[in-house]
Design an enzyme around this catalytic site. Sequence first.
Site, mmCIF file in Angstrom:
data_model
loop_
_atom_site.group_PDB
_atom_site.id
_atom_site.type_symbol
_atom_site.label_atom_id
_atom_site.label_comp_id
_atom_site.label_asym_id
_atom_site.label_seq_id
_atom_site.Cartn_x
_atom_site.Cartn_y
_atom_site.Cartn_z
ATOM 1 N N CYS A 177 0.813 -1.230 0.000
ATOM 2 C CA CYS A 177 0.000 0.000 0.000
ATOM 3 C C CYS A 177 0.840 1.271 0.000
ATOM 4 O O CYS A 177 0.314 2.364 -0.210
ATOM 5 C CB CYS A 177 -0.947 -0.005 1.190
ATOM 6 S SG CYS A 177 -1.967 -1.479 1.249
ATOM 7 N N HIS A 215 -3.331 7.095 3.074
ATOM 8 C CA HIS A 215 -3.745 5.768 2.602
ATOM 9 C C HIS A 215 -5.071 5.423 3.291
ATOM 10 O O HIS A 215 -5.246 5.638 4.483
ATOM 11 C CB HIS A 215 -2.661 4.759 2.975
ATOM 12 C CG HIS A 215 -3.056 3.340 2.740
ATOM 13 N ND1 HIS A 215 -3.701 2.941 1.594
ATOM 14 C CD2 HIS A 215 -2.907 2.221 3.504
ATOM 15 C CE1 HIS A 215 -3.927 1.636 1.666
ATOM 16 N NE2 HIS A 215 -3.463 1.183 2.814
ATOM 17 N N ASN A 270 -9.937 -0.338 1.011
ATOM 18 C CA ASN A 270 -8.484 -0.199 0.859
ATOM 19 C C ASN A 270 -8.077 -0.737 -0.517
ATOM 20 O O ASN A 270 -8.134 -1.938 -0.762
ATOM 21 C CB ASN A 270 -7.822 -0.995 1.991
ATOM 22 C CG ASN A 270 -6.312 -0.968 1.939
ATOM 23 O OD1 ASN A 270 -5.714 -0.561 0.938
ATOM 24 N ND2 ASN A 270 -5.678 -1.413 3.003
#
Length: 334
Positions: free
Chosen positions: A116, A256, A286
Amino acid sequence: MTNLKPIRIAGVGYSIPDTVITNDDLTKLYETSDEWIYTRTGIKERRIVSGNEDAIDLGEKAARNAIEKSGIAPEDIDMIIAASTAPIELYSMGCQIHKRLGIKKQIPAFDIAAACTGLIYGLSIAKSFIASGMYKNILIVATDNNSKLLDWTDRGTSILFGDGAGAMVVTEAEDGIDDIISIDIKSDGNYDHLISLRFDGENCPLVKPNDIHDSKIHMNGKGVYAFVAKILPKYVEELLQNSGMTSDDIDYLIPHQANIRIIQAVQERLGMPEEKVVTNIKYYGNTSAASIPIALAEGVEKGNVKLGSTAILCGFGAGMTWGGAIIRLREGIC
Ligand code: COA
């Protein structure tokens, strides 16, 4: 060194699949509820690929979008960096994007797997290549199709993720103004057990067979939460301090999108009001490496992020990896 070249963020773009899976839809797979998921994560729904659609398709669309905004012709791109952990084509997602864009010039294209944190890693690499004068126009494509890697019987993990792609075109700044005020990347492999995704493959049949694990995302959710809540808010605060800035100098926090409570912990540490925090986790979950550029590009598109501003990006992911960047958002990037 004073002769490093400054970098301009010339264009950003994103792409998300059409198929929506709501929290209520997930109740068909296992015992859960919209209330449980939403209160713990901030997620209501996520987008996932369907049929033969994959991260290469999403990446291509996001890349086209960012290139168009940048005003730089595809043939003038000097390098492609794909930030991806989608194993659709392990021999380089970057090359797949090169082909899809129809670029005839033979340029370097490669992948980085920083989960990520991929976009921030990619931006950091791009900055170094441009600053050194080796390359001028670099395309970063962050694209992931987590939905293909999840164990859809694991309710602790599969509730969190979605698919998507974000892209950035960066170039040498002719006016001398560096859009990357500061950037930093970190990792600690000692925490690899918190999130893992193995592709063991099979040994040659002439030797002792190897252990084979499933190729699914495995995560210790509580452990990830504790690790990130401990390091990230302090890290972001230090990134600001090390740049000689305070949160008053920053217009937007673009984090994020992993868990709304982690985002709030960073926001509180920086003392930033809610309107400065860009979140879309509610609708996309996500999306790994794509989450920061999607939040940025969609934020601009929806008018929540005004250009001619500064933003702090921060992310974390499997590895464990993490990173942050303070950037200028010029008019016209989106
Ligand atoms: N619906 C209902 N119950 C669930 C559930 C779900 N989707 N998932 C887990 N549970 C249950 C568990 O079985 C457990 O039950 P038990 O107490 O009877 O054993 C209970 O809820 C608590 O589970 P736990 O895993 O401790 O929940 P949690 O409060 O830690 O929340 C996460 C789980 C995943 C939402 C949370 O830990 C998290 O968001 N972590 C960060 C993960 C992350 O950011 N990952 C991405 C990194 S890039």
